[in-house]
Design a protein around this motif. Structure first.
Motif, PDB file in Angstrom:
ATOM      1  N   ASP A 208       7.969 -19.686  -5.938  1.00 36.16           N
ATOM      2  CA  ASP A 208       8.122 -21.128  -5.794  1.00 36.16           C
ATOM      3  C   ASP A 208       9.463 -21.477  -6.413  1.00 36.16           C
ATOM      4  O   ASP A 208      10.260 -20.586  -6.671  1.00 36.16           O
ATOM      5  CB  ASP A 208       6.963 -21.882  -6.463  1.00 36.16           C
ATOM      6  N   ASP A 209       9.714 -22.728  -6.676  1.00 34.97           N
ATOM      7  CA  ASP A 209      11.018 -23.119  -7.216  1.00 34.97           C
ATOM      8  C   ASP A 209      10.841 -24.394  -8.034  1.00 34.97           C
ATOM      9  O   ASP A 209       9.758 -25.002  -8.034  1.00 34.97           O
ATOM     10  CB  ASP A 209      12.011 -23.334  -6.067  1.00 34.97           C
ATOM     11  N   ALA A 210      11.877 -24.808  -8.730  1.00 38.06           N
ATOM     12  CA  ALA A 210      11.822 -26.031  -9.539  1.00 38.06           C
ATOM     13  C   ALA A 210      13.221 -26.448  -9.939  1.00 38.06           C
ATOM     14  O   ALA A 210      14.187 -25.696  -9.767  1.00 38.06           O
ATOM     15  CB  ALA A 210      10.952 -25.824 -10.783  1.00 38.06           C
ATOM     16  N   ASP A 211      13.334 -27.645 -10.488  1.00 35.53           N
ATOM     17  CA  ASP A 211      14.608 -28.139 -10.984  1.00 35.53           C
ATOM     18  C   ASP A 211      15.015 -27.389 -12.252  1.00 35.53           C
ATOM     19  O   ASP A 211      14.190 -26.745 -12.899  1.00 35.53           O
ATOM     20  CB  ASP A 211      14.504 -29.633 -11.299  1.00 35.53           C
ATOM     21  N   ALA A 212      16.264 -27.521 -12.620  1.00 33.07           N
ATOM     22  CA  ALA A 212      16.748 -26.866 -13.839  1.00 33.07           C
ATOM     23  C   ALA A 212      16.081 -27.441 -15.080  1.00 33.07           C
ATOM     24  O   ALA A 212      15.691 -26.711 -15.993  1.00 33.07           O
ATOM     25  CB  ALA A 212      18.267 -27.010 -13.935  1.00 33.07           C
ATOM     26  N   GLU A 213      15.921 -28.755 -15.123  1.00 30.89           N
ATOM     27  CA  GLU A 213      15.322 -29.401 -16.285  1.00 30.89           C
ATOM     28  C   GLU A 213      13.820 -29.582 -16.088  1.00 30.89           C
ATOM     29  O   GLU A 213      13.349 -29.917 -14.999  1.00 30.89           O
ATOM     30  CB  GLU A 213      15.975 -30.767 -16.527  1.00 30.89           C
ATOM     31  N   ILE A 214      13.067 -29.348 -17.158  1.00 31.65           N
ATOM     32  CA  ILE A 214      11.623 -29.576 -17.146  1.00 31.65           C
ATOM     33  C   ILE A 214      11.368 -31.078 -17.081  1.00 31.65           C
ATOM     34  O   ILE A 214      11.951 -31.854 -17.840  1.00 31.65           O
ATOM     35  CB  ILE A 214      10.969 -28.972 -18.406  1.00 31.65           C
ATOM     36  N   ARG A 215      10.488 -31.479 -16.191  1.00 29.41           N
ATOM     37  CA  ARG A 215      10.174 -32.898 -16.008  1.00 29.41           C
ATOM     38  C   ARG A 215       8.835 -33.191 -16.673  1.00 29.41           C
ATOM     39  O   ARG A 215       7.795 -32.732 -16.212  1.00 29.41           O
ATOM     40  CB  ARG A 215      10.167 -33.252 -14.526  1.00 29.41           C
ATOM     41  N   GLY A 216       8.872 -33.948 -17.751  1.00 24.53           N
ATOM     42  CA  GLY A 216       7.668 -34.213 -18.515  1.00 24.53           C
ATOM     43  C   GLY A 216       7.278 -32.998 -19.329  1.00 24.53           C
ATOM     44  O   GLY A 216       8.122 -32.205 -19.741  1.00 24.53           O
ATOM     45  N   SER A 217       5.972 -32.829 -19.557  1.00 20.53           N
ATOM     46  CA  SER A 217       5.482 -31.642 -20.246  1.00 20.53           C
ATOM     47  C   SER A 217       5.541 -30.452 -19.310  1.00 20.53           C
ATOM     48  O   SER A 217       5.702 -30.603 -18.085  1.00 20.53           O
ATOM     49  CB  SER A 217       4.038 -31.856 -20.708  1.00 20.53           C
ATOM     50  N   LEU A 218       5.401 -29.253 -19.855  1.00 19.30           N
ATOM     51  CA  LEU A 218       5.362 -28.062 -19.004  1.00 19.30           C
ATOM     52  C   LEU A 218       4.229 -28.147 -18.003  1.00 19.30           C
ATOM     53  O   LEU A 218       4.376 -27.765 -16.834  1.00 19.30           O
ATOM     54  CB  LEU A 218       5.205 -26.811 -19.874  1.00 19.30           C
ATOM     55  N   LEU A 219       3.065 -28.635 -18.445  1.00 14.14           N
ATOM     56  CA  LEU A 219       1.926 -28.744 -17.536  1.00 14.14           C
ATOM     57  C   LEU A 219       2.205 -29.754 -16.430  1.00 14.14           C
ATOM     58  O   LEU A 219       1.919 -29.506 -15.250  1.00 14.14           O
ATOM     59  CB  LEU A 219       0.669 -29.133 -18.315  1.00 14.14           C
ATOM     60  N   ASP A 220       2.805 -30.879 -16.790  1.00 16.22           N
ATOM     61  CA  ASP A 220       3.159 -31.879 -15.780  1.00 16.22           C
ATOM     62  C   ASP A 220       4.194 -31.325 -14.804  1.00 16.22           C
ATOM     63  O   ASP A 220       4.112 -31.548 -13.591  1.00 16.22           O
ATOM     64  CB  ASP A 220       3.707 -33.128 -16.465  1.00 16.22           C
ATOM     65  N   ASP A 221       5.136 -30.583 -15.320  1.00 21.56           N
ATOM     66  CA  ASP A 221       6.180 -30.002 -14.478  1.00 21.56           C
ATOM     67  C   ASP A 221       5.584 -29.032 -13.458  1.00 21.56           C
ATOM     68  O   ASP A 221       5.958 -29.049 -12.280  1.00 21.56           O
ATOM     69  CB  ASP A 221       7.195 -29.281 -15.366  1.00 21.56           C
ATOM     70  N   THR A 222       4.638 -28.193 -13.906  1.00 21.08           N
ATOM     71  CA  THR A 222       4.093 -27.178 -13.002  1.00 21.08           C
ATOM     72  C   THR A 222       3.131 -27.771 -11.977  1.00 21.08           C
ATOM     73  O   THR A 222       3.008 -27.255 -10.870  1.00 21.08           O
ATOM     74  CB  THR A 222       3.399 -26.053 -13.800  1.00 21.08           C
ATOM     75  N   VAL A 223       2.462 -28.872 -12.334  1.00 19.07           N
ATOM     76  CA  VAL A 223       1.470 -29.480 -11.442  1.00 19.07           C
ATOM     77  C   VAL A 223       2.104 -30.463 -10.461  1.00 19.07           C
ATOM     78  O   VAL A 223       1.637 -30.603  -9.328  1.00 19.07           O
ATOM     79  CB  VAL A 223       0.370 -30.182 -12.268  1.00 19.07           C
ATOM     80  N   ASN A 224       3.190 -31.107 -10.867  1.00 18.07           N
ATOM     81  CA  ASN A 224       3.718 -32.209 -10.057  1.00 18.07           C
ATOM     82  C   ASN A 224       5.124 -32.021  -9.500  1.00 18.07           C
ATOM     83  O   ASN A 224       5.525 -32.772  -8.608  1.00 18.07           O
ATOM     84  CB  ASN A 224       3.710 -33.500 -10.887  1.00 18.07           C
ATOM     85  N   HIS A 225       5.875 -31.024  -9.999  1.00 25.55           N
ATOM     86  CA  HIS A 225       7.298 -31.008  -9.658  1.00 25.55           C
ATOM     87  C   HIS A 225       7.830 -29.669  -9.161  1.00 25.55           C
ATOM     88  O   HIS A 225       9.047 -29.443  -9.215  1.00 25.55           O
ATOM     89  CB  HIS A 225       8.112 -31.481 -10.871  1.00 25.55           C
ATOM     90  N   ARG A 226       6.973 -28.796  -8.708  1.00 22.20           N
ATOM     91  CA  ARG A 226       7.505 -27.566  -8.108  1.00 22.20           C
ATOM     92  C   ARG A 226       8.217 -27.911  -6.800  1.00 22.20           C
ATOM     93  O   ARG A 226       7.939 -28.931  -6.167  1.00 22.20           O
ATOM     94  CB  ARG A 226       6.375 -26.560  -7.835  1.00 22.20           C
ATOM     95  N   ARG A 227       9.125 -27.026  -6.399  1.00 23.41           N
ATOM     96  CA  ARG A 227       9.870 -27.225  -5.159  1.00 23.41           C
ATOM     97  C   ARG A 227       9.692 -26.025  -4.237  1.00 23.41           C
ATOM     98  O   ARG A 227       9.305 -24.940  -4.673  1.00 23.41           O
ATOM     99  CB  ARG A 227      11.358 -27.455  -5.458  1.00 23.41           C
ATOM    100  N   PHE A 228      10.011 -26.243  -2.985  1.00 15.79           N
ATOM    101  CA  PHE A 228       9.964 -25.145  -2.028  1.00 15.79           C
ATOM    102  C   PHE A 228      11.067 -24.151  -2.363  1.00 15.79           C
ATOM    103  O   PHE A 228      12.140 -24.539  -2.852  1.00 15.79           O
ATOM    104  CB  PHE A 228      10.139 -25.672  -0.596  1.00 15.79           C
ATOM    105  N   PRO A 229      10.829 -22.856  -2.116  1.00 23.12           N
ATOM    106  CA  PRO A 229      11.826 -21.834  -2.444  1.00 23.12           C
ATOM    107  C   PRO A 229      13.198 -22.154  -1.845  1.00 23.12           C
ATOM    108  O   PRO A 229      13.307 -22.483  -0.660  1.00 23.12           O
ATOM    109  CB  PRO A 229      11.229 -20.562  -1.838  1.00 23.12           C
ATOM    110  N   GLY A 230      14.219 -22.070  -2.680  1.00 17.73           N
ATOM    111  CA  GLY A 230      15.576 -22.361  -2.240  1.00 17.73           C
ATOM    112  C   GLY A 230      15.981 -23.803  -2.405  1.00 17.73           C
ATOM    113  O   GLY A 230      17.158 -24.142  -2.219  1.00 17.73           O
TER     114      GLY A 230
END
Length: 282
Positions: A208-230
């Motif tokens: 999967d993928d994500a932004d450089a900066e963590i958005r919110g808590s780690l749990l919030d980031d993994t549940v709400n802010h993952r991105r499509f690969p690339g």
């Protein structure tokens, strides 16, 4: 060149459902999910515990296996077993889930059952966990599958190194590591360590993928802010290269969990997940 098989991990096809909520069940029918995953190009399907319960109580596991076969889905993964090393009421509930997940795995011919450490616990004791994991691995073997520890920064087993300590101490052929690039990147795990993992110990991999900066808590980031690969900043090519250097040759999971994915139709989400991942694994 032989094509690499891709698995749509459970949340990738779950529609508006999200983990860590009061009701994690997908609002999309299981047939529609399987058809969307197949039409997108996937040959693997992931399903989590609460959705398995819906399947069991409606069409049943045997009919579900027929639906999978009819859509060319050859690989199944089930998840997520919690609290397998605790005691008291938590362990009682865990043992019920364990039986249900392993029963489903046996009927469906699942390749792996995913598990991990307890949420928000700071202490880690590999020697304490290892005997429990060995027994779980044996139960998995009896059901014709294997069990994989997925480390995560917000769980008791945080790092791949910690997971491998438990796995090596348990030393059971049906117990191994399930590694997701999101957790590896957020933990800052160097790819040199990933390359050092014995390939036979890796039972599953997710991209999967994500932004450089963590958005919110780690749990919030993994549940709400993952991105499509690339579409984020993860070094997916480097991760894939490191995993392949271990000798791992299994299918690759694609785990998309985000508010963006939940706003899409399951057809759009799975098509986009497949097309964005394919270019990295071939």
């Amino acid at each position: 060149m032989t094509s690499v098989d891709l698995i749509a991990a459970c949340w990738t096809s779950a529609g508006a459902a999200a983990p860590c909520t009061d009701d994690e069940r997908s609002p999309v029918s299981i047939r529609e999910r399987v058809e969307a995953v197949s039409d997108a190009g996937f040959t693997g399907f992931g399903i989590q515990h609460t959705d398995l319960a819906v399947v069991r109580n409606t069409i049943g596991y045997e009919e579900f296996r027929k639906v999978l076969d009819g859509n060319g889905i050859s690989t199944v993964e089930v998840e997520f077993l919690e609290d397998w090393f605790t005691d008291g009421p938590e362990r009682v509930a865990s043992d019920v889930a364990r039986r249900e997940l392993l029963t489903a795995a046996e009927v469906l011919g699942a390749r792996v059952l995913k598990t991990g450490g307890k949420f928000h616990r700071e202490e880690f004791d590999a020697e304490l966990l290892a005997p429990h994991f060995a027994r779980l691995a044996q139960d998995a073997a009896n059901a014709g599958t294997v069990v994989g520890i997925e480390p995560a920064p917000f769980r008791e087993i945080q790092t791949p190194q910690q997971a491998m300590a438990v796995i090596e101490l348990a030393d059971h052929p049906a117990g191994g590591l399930y590694i997701d690039i999101w957790h590896t990147e957020r933990l800052g795990i160097d790819f040199s360590y990933v390359r050092s993992i014995p390939g036979h110990r890796i039972v599953g991999v997710e991209i999967d993928d994500a932004d450089a900066e963590i958005r919110g808590s780690l749990l919030d980031d993994t549940v709400n802010h993952r991105r499509f690969p690339g579409e984020g900043t993860f070094d997916i090519a480097g991760f894939v290269s490191a995993i392949k250097s271990t000798g791992f040759s299994g299918p690759w999971g694609v785990e998309l969990i985000s508010a963006e994915v939940r706003s899409m139709s399951v057809q759009e989400a799975t098509r986009r997940a497949y097309s964005t991942t394919r270019k990295f694994v071939e």
